[in-house]
Scaffold this motif. Structure first.
Motif, PDB file in Angstrom:
ATOM      1  N   PRO A  57       1.251  12.435   8.953  1.00 13.37           N
ATOM      2  CA  PRO A  57       1.346  14.156   9.334  1.00 13.37           C
ATOM      3  C   PRO A  57      -0.169  14.252   8.977  1.00 13.37           C
ATOM      4  N   GLN A  58      -0.981  13.271   7.923  1.00 12.94           N
ATOM      5  CA  GLN A  58      -2.164  14.125   8.693  1.00 12.94           C
ATOM      6  C   GLN A  58      -2.826  14.531   9.780  1.00 12.94           C
ATOM      7  N   ALA A  59      -2.186  13.218  10.877  1.00 12.19           N
ATOM      8  CA  ALA A  59      -2.883  13.609  12.353  1.00 12.19           C
ATOM      9  C   ALA A  59      -2.812  14.379  12.649  1.00 12.19           C
ATOM     10  N   GLY A  60      -1.679  15.384  13.115  1.00 11.06           N
ATOM     11  CA  GLY A  60      -1.432  16.507  13.255  1.00 11.06           C
ATOM     12  C   GLY A  60      -1.678  17.600  12.658  1.00 11.06           C
ATOM     13  N   GLU A  66       1.022  -1.049   0.241  1.00 11.03           N
ATOM     14  CA  GLU A  66      -0.012   0.086   0.522  1.00 11.03           C
ATOM     15  C   GLU A  66       0.183   1.452   0.445  1.00 11.03           C
ATOM     16  N   LEU A  67       1.060   1.707  -0.984  1.00 13.04           N
ATOM     17  CA  LEU A  67       2.287   2.395  -0.959  1.00 13.04           C
ATOM     18  C   LEU A  67       1.502   3.746  -1.229  1.00 13.04           C
ATOM     19  N   GLN A  68       0.428   4.024  -1.725  1.00 13.03           N
ATOM     20  CA  GLN A  68      -0.797   4.908  -0.710  1.00 13.03           C
ATOM     21  C   GLN A  68      -0.623   4.790   0.034  1.00 13.03           C
ATOM     22  N   ALA A  69      -0.840   4.282   1.097  1.00 15.85           N
ATOM     23  CA  ALA A  69      -0.478   4.466   2.505  1.00 15.85           C
ATOM     24  C   ALA A  69      -0.277   5.956   3.901  1.00 15.85           C
ATOM     25  N   PRO A  70      -0.132   6.687   4.157  1.00 12.00           N
ATOM     26  CA  PRO A  70       0.985   7.252   4.370  1.00 12.00           C
ATOM     27  C   PRO A  70       2.118   6.740   5.434  1.00 12.00           C
ATOM     28  N   PHE A  71       1.173   6.121   6.251  1.00 11.95           N
ATOM     29  CA  PHE A  71       2.378   5.657   6.843  1.00 11.95           C
ATOM     30  C   PHE A  71       3.067   4.697   6.203  1.00 11.95           C
ATOM     31  N   HIS A  72       2.817   3.231   5.024  1.00 13.36           N
ATOM     32  CA  HIS A  72       3.668   2.788   4.286  1.00 13.36           C
ATOM     33  C   HIS A  72       4.755   3.789   3.448  1.00 13.36           C
ATOM     34  N   SER A  73       4.101   4.763   2.638  1.00 13.81           N
ATOM     35  CA  SER A  73       5.200   6.148   2.084  1.00 13.81           C
ATOM     36  C   SER A  73       6.193   6.653   3.256  1.00 13.81           C
ATOM     37  N   ASN A  74       5.646   6.949   4.567  1.00 15.07           N
ATOM     38  CA  ASN A  74       6.798   7.246   5.008  1.00 15.07           C
ATOM     39  C   ASN A  74       7.999   6.383   5.885  1.00 15.07           C
ATOM     40  N   VAL A  75       7.693   4.858   4.994  1.00 18.94           N
ATOM     41  CA  VAL A  75       8.521   3.578   6.058  1.00 18.94           C
ATOM     42  C   VAL A  75       9.871   3.682   4.765  1.00 18.94           C
ATOM     43  N   VAL A  76       8.719   3.715   3.948  1.00 17.53           N
ATOM     44  CA  VAL A  76       9.646   4.201   2.500  1.00 17.53           C
ATOM     45  C   VAL A  76      10.841   5.033   2.503  1.00 17.53           C
ATOM     46  N   GLU A  77      10.140   5.834   2.422  1.00 16.17           N
ATOM     47  CA  GLU A  77      10.655   7.266   2.129  1.00 16.17           C
ATOM     48  C   GLU A  77      12.068   7.222   3.284  1.00 16.17           C
ATOM     49  N   VAL A  78      11.783   7.020   4.816  1.00 17.83           N
ATOM     50  CA  VAL A  78      12.451   7.196   5.632  1.00 17.83           C
ATOM     51  C   VAL A  78      13.675   6.147   5.118  1.00 17.83           C
ATOM     52  N   THR A  79      13.456   4.670   4.527  1.00 17.66           N
ATOM     53  CA  THR A  79      14.690   3.892   4.885  1.00 17.66           C
ATOM     54  C   THR A  79      15.624   3.897   3.652  1.00 17.66           C
ATOM     55  N   THR A  80      14.266   4.088   2.482  1.00 15.54           N
ATOM     56  CA  THR A  80      15.762   4.313   0.921  1.00 15.54           C
ATOM     57  C   THR A  80      16.636   5.167   1.602  1.00 15.54           C
ATOM     58  N   PHE A  98     -11.079   3.688  19.507  1.00 17.47           N
ATOM     59  CA  PHE A  98      -9.772   3.185  18.562  1.00 17.47           C
ATOM     60  C   PHE A  98      -9.387   2.596  17.380  1.00 17.47           C
ATOM     61  N   CYS A  99      -9.158   3.755  17.055  1.00 15.30           N
ATOM     62  CA  CYS A  99      -9.261   2.987  15.477  1.00 15.30           C
ATOM     63  C   CYS A  99      -7.502   2.329  15.465  1.00 15.30           C
ATOM     64  N   VAL A 100      -7.418   1.396  14.629  1.00 14.91           N
ATOM     65  CA  VAL A 100      -6.120   0.964  13.975  1.00 14.91           C
ATOM     66  C   VAL A 100      -5.379   1.611  13.626  1.00 14.91           C
ATOM     67  N   THR A 101      -5.165   2.438  12.734  1.00 10.39           N
ATOM     68  CA  THR A 101      -4.401   2.777  11.965  1.00 10.39           C
ATOM     69  C   THR A 101      -4.966   4.178  12.104  1.00 10.39           C
ATOM     70  N   ASP A 102      -4.251   5.668  11.786  1.00 10.48           N
ATOM     71  CA  ASP A 102      -4.759   6.916  11.743  1.00 10.48           C
ATOM     72  C   ASP A 102      -5.395   6.779  10.834  1.00 10.48           C
ATOM     73  N   LEU A 103      -5.092   6.440   9.027  1.00  9.64           N
ATOM     74  CA  LEU A 103      -5.917   6.635   8.400  1.00  9.64           C
ATOM     75  C   LEU A 103      -7.385   6.005   8.046  1.00  9.64           C
ATOM     76  N   LEU A 104      -7.573   5.454   9.500  1.00  7.29           N
ATOM     77  CA  LEU A 104      -9.023   5.185   9.423  1.00  7.29           C
ATOM     78  C   LEU A 104      -9.647   5.417   9.955  1.00  7.29           C
ATOM     79  N   ALA A 105      -9.105   6.405  11.179  1.00  6.47           N
ATOM     80  CA  ALA A 105      -9.248   7.825  12.242  1.00  6.47           C
ATOM     81  C   ALA A 105      -9.679   8.964  11.199  1.00  6.47           C
ATOM     82  N   LEU A 106      -8.851   9.472  10.770  1.00  8.26           N
ATOM     83  CA  LEU A 106      -8.897   9.895   9.460  1.00  8.26           C
ATOM     84  C   LEU A 106     -11.044  10.085   8.944  1.00  8.26           C
ATOM     85  N   GLY A 107     -10.829   9.463   8.346  1.00  8.27           N
ATOM     86  CA  GLY A 107     -12.594   9.005   7.498  1.00  8.27           C
ATOM     87  C   GLY A 107     -13.585   8.980   9.157  1.00  8.27           C
ATOM     88  N   PHE A 108     -13.134   7.703   9.888  1.00 13.38           N
ATOM     89  CA  PHE A 108     -14.044   8.265  11.271  1.00 13.38           C
ATOM     90  C   PHE A 108     -14.613   9.450  12.021  1.00 13.38           C
TER      91      PHE A 108
END
Length: 338
Positions: free
Chosen positions: A286-289, A79-93, A251-261
């Motif tokens: 980032p969107q959580a803030g 899920e490259l479009q998911a903010p958390f996964h894209s952040n992991v890829v950006e920092v790790t690469t 409790f939303c198990v990811t922030d992306l779920l929380a934003l929609g909720f």
């Protein structure tokens, strides 16, 4: 009528041509471009000047394969479009490139078979290591990669198999703390917004929250309206908030779920957050803030995860270390009452 002629493909410059122009041996060229090899300053200067003039570049892939090291690190992400996964890829690469690794990102979105095909592709390219950000590959396939001599690093996945290196965040403790956080805020009707993804990290968060609620003598409703997405969080809000026993803490198990909720809770049900409804997320994307959300959430230590991946890849010994479990940190904002 004019006819266009394609330009002939220019052959790459060989080390032999560099040696001829510099007036040195082929081995002197090789030593010049090998870290730590012995070569005189005068010879090095001649070789570098000739290489610059000819536009010579070392074939690191070919050189690495001779020594059974390609320098390639594959990252498998569903899920490259998911903010958390894209952040992991950006920092790790970024951190892998800093130590001279070539990172190949394989996008396995879509059918489950795509993950299997991607893992097999890493074997074809003789990758030095494969970092699995996706929770989808079956255990049997991971074992195949390990049997073929590949170093496999799993993120947020603790399978009972020998061989892979594992980097985890403490999902269980965070989910339990989320339950206590909502309980301290006075919430007695609790709910979890989860997904149908069924990845180990999501399942652990969901089950740990429900167990913590039961220990407090409370029952937590669970919503799994679809994949881990904004839309699923929005649909979870419609299901839970439209019921007669509306939850007071979620409790939303990811922030992306929380934003929609949160968007549906405020815009469709006209609920004030946190006065009428408290919401906790997980990831700290980032969107959580953003001021429109101000989501209280649990921050995954992406920088530490990336540092540990680099440390695993740089170490000489092949034997895997015990799983590395990293703590999360609460990012307090304004979606939970004090």
């Amino acid at each position: 009528m004019t006819t266009s002629r394609s330009r002939p493909k220019k052959a790459s410059v060989s080390a032999i041509r560099v040696a001829e122009l510099a007036g040195v041996s082929r081995s002197a060229v090789s030593r010049t471009f090998t870290d730590g090899a012995s070569v005189s300053p005068a010879t090095r200067a001649k070789v570098l000047a000739a290489a610059e003039k000819l536009g010579y570049h070392v074939n690191h892939l070919a050189r690495g394969l001779i020594h059974h090291r390609s320098g390639i690190v594959c990252m498998i992400v569903a899920e490259l479009q998911a903010p958390f996964h894209s952040n992991v890829v950006e920092v790790t690469t970024r951190k892998l490139q800093a130590i001279g690794k070539v990172v190949m990102v394989l996008n396995t979105a879509g059918q489950p078979d795509n993950v299997e095909a991607a893992l097999r592709q890493t074997l074809n390219y003789r990758a030095d290591a494969t970092v699995v950000v996706s929770g989808a590959p079956p255990v049997s396939l991971i074992e195949t990669c390990i049997e073929n001599g590949q170093r496999v690093i799993l993120i947020n996945r603790d399978d009972p198999i020998e061989g892979p290196e594992i980097v985890l965040v403490d999902n269980e403790s965070a989910a339990r703390e989320a339950c206590l956080m909502l309980h301290r805020a006075g919430c007695r009707r609790l709910a979890v917004v989860s997904s149908t993804a069924g990845t180990p990290s999501i399942v652990t968060r969901e089950q740990s929250f429900v167990a913590a609620a039961a220990e407090l003598g409370l029952e937590a409703q669970v919503s799994r309206a679809g994949p881990t997405s904004y839309a699923t969080g929005a649909e979870g809000a419609r299901q839970l908030l439209g019921a007669s026993s509306r939850p007071a803490g979620v409790f939303c198990v990811t922030d992306l779920l929380a934003l929609g909720f949160m968007d549906v809770a405020r815009l469709e049900f006209r609920l004030d957050i946190p006065e009428a409804l408290c919401v906790v997320g997980f990831d700290d994307i980032p969107q959580a803030g953003w001021i429109g959300y101000n989501l209280t959430t649990f921050r995954q230590p992406i920088g530490e995860i990336a540092d540990h991946i680099v440390a695993i890849i740089e170490k000489d010994e092949a034997d895997p270390a015990p799983p590395k479990r990293l703590p999360t940190q609460v990012a307090w904002r304004k979606s939970v009452r004090p």
